[in-house]
Scaffold this active site. Structure first.
Site, short mmCIF file in Angstrom:
data_model
loop_
_atom_site.label_atom_id
_atom_site.label_comp_id
_atom_site.label_asym_id
_atom_site.label_seq_id
_atom_site.Cartn_x
_atom_site.Cartn_y
_atom_site.Cartn_z
N HIS A 104 -4.08 2.38 6.30
CA HIS A 104 -4.14 2.37 4.84
C HIS A 104 -3.87 3.77 4.31
CE1 HIS A 104 -5.06 0.90 0.93
NE2 HIS A 104 -6.15 1.64 0.79
N ASP B 57 -7.03 5.26 -5.18
CA ASP B 57 -6.39 4.20 -4.40
C ASP B 57 -5.81 3.14 -5.34
OD1 ASP B 57 -5.54 2.38 -2.55
OD2 ASP B 57 -7.47 2.10 -1.58
N CYS C 126 0.81 -1.22 0.00
CA CYS C 126 0.00 0.00 0.00
C CYS C 126 0.84 1.26 0.00
CB CYS C 126 -0.93 -0.03 1.21
SG CYS C 126 -1.63 1.56 1.69
#
Length: 264
Positions: free
Chosen positions: A114, A129, A76
């Site tokens: 995140h 994202d 991430c």
């Protein structure tokens, strides 16, 4: 070495890259199709100093070489930080924001786990994202209350106790939570608590053979393929199929397809 021209070439974007919505949509989807989420690869990137995994003081040049130029993919933070820099250098109004997935909150217990991006275009805000293993959206979502449909899957942002919750519903399925986040602009050091907890867990983990639990994913034109351990999930035109992989050869072939592409 981070290079915008090379970045665009690696994700297959040709022609002009203007800071507008059409370009943002194209870059988002092309990135997800070209660069895999790779939990194993994210742990092998060189830290900026000392030992352990760097999530705050990232060497962006070394990370770019491993994740984008060499196509290994990453986790991430690596994927989002690089895409953030690409958009910023292309002239987008982009900021880092943070939230937590259900699993991440259980494992690490941090509110900022995140990493997502927030892009503002003509007074509208878009959720970006490229660092979530999925299943999730392939193109940016407008920050609003309406249900948004992408490739047969519905998405909705719902307010809840000062947070926005991303909910998702595949064809024939039920609504469920993907993750929760806020629109507060963050600096990279907001992920320092997560970095510490990740490295604590890595230091305490028993040495293992065979690579452990892999989490990897790659987008395809109408969906995604996600491998979590032996659980293989595909999403095509909004329809999900999941199965457990028993045969080692099939597992290795599917993992290789996700990590090196294209997914069949």
């Amino acid at each position: 070495m981070f290079d915008v021209v090379e970045y665009l070439r690696c994700i297959g974007h040709e022609g002009e890259a203007k800071p507008d919505l059409d370009t943002l949509r194209a870059l988002h989807k092309k990135h997800l199709m070209a660069i895999p989420y790779n939990s194993v690869g994210s742990l092998t990137l060189p830290p900026s100093e000392g030992t352990g995994v760097a999530l705050v003081d990232i060497d962006e040049d070394a990370t770019f070489d491993a994740v984008i130029a060499e196509g290994h993919g990453g986790g991430c933070i690596q994927l989002s930080r690089l895409f953030f820099r690409l958009l910023r250098e292309l002239g987008f109004d982009v900021a880092l924001i943070g939230g937590s997935t259900v699993e991440g909150a259980q494992v690490f217990g941090t509110e900022v786990e995140h990493m997502l991006l927030l892009v503002t275009l003509d007074d509208e805000r878009w959720l970006v994202d490229v660092g979530y293993a999925g299943p999730s959206f392939l193109e940016p979502l407008r920050v609003g209350e309406e249900i948004q449909l992408q490739y047969g899957v519905q998405y909705r942002l719902v307010e809840d106790a000062g947070h926005l919750v991303l909910r998702r519903c595949a064809q024939g399925g039920r609504w469920h939570v993907v993750y929760r986040f806020t629109l507060a602009v963050r600096e990279p050091d907001a992920w320092s608590e997560l970095e510490g907890k990740v490295n604590e867990k890595l230091a305490a983990a028993e040495p293992h053979a065979g690579g452990g639990l892999m989490l990897c994913s790659r987008a395809v034109d109408d969906g995604q393929a996600i491998l979590k351990g032996r659980r293989y999930l595909t999403v095509r035109d909004g329809r999900e199929q999941v199965r457990t992989l028993v045969d080692n050869a099939e597992y290795e072939n599917l993992a290789a397809g996700i990590l090196t592409g294209p997914v069949g």
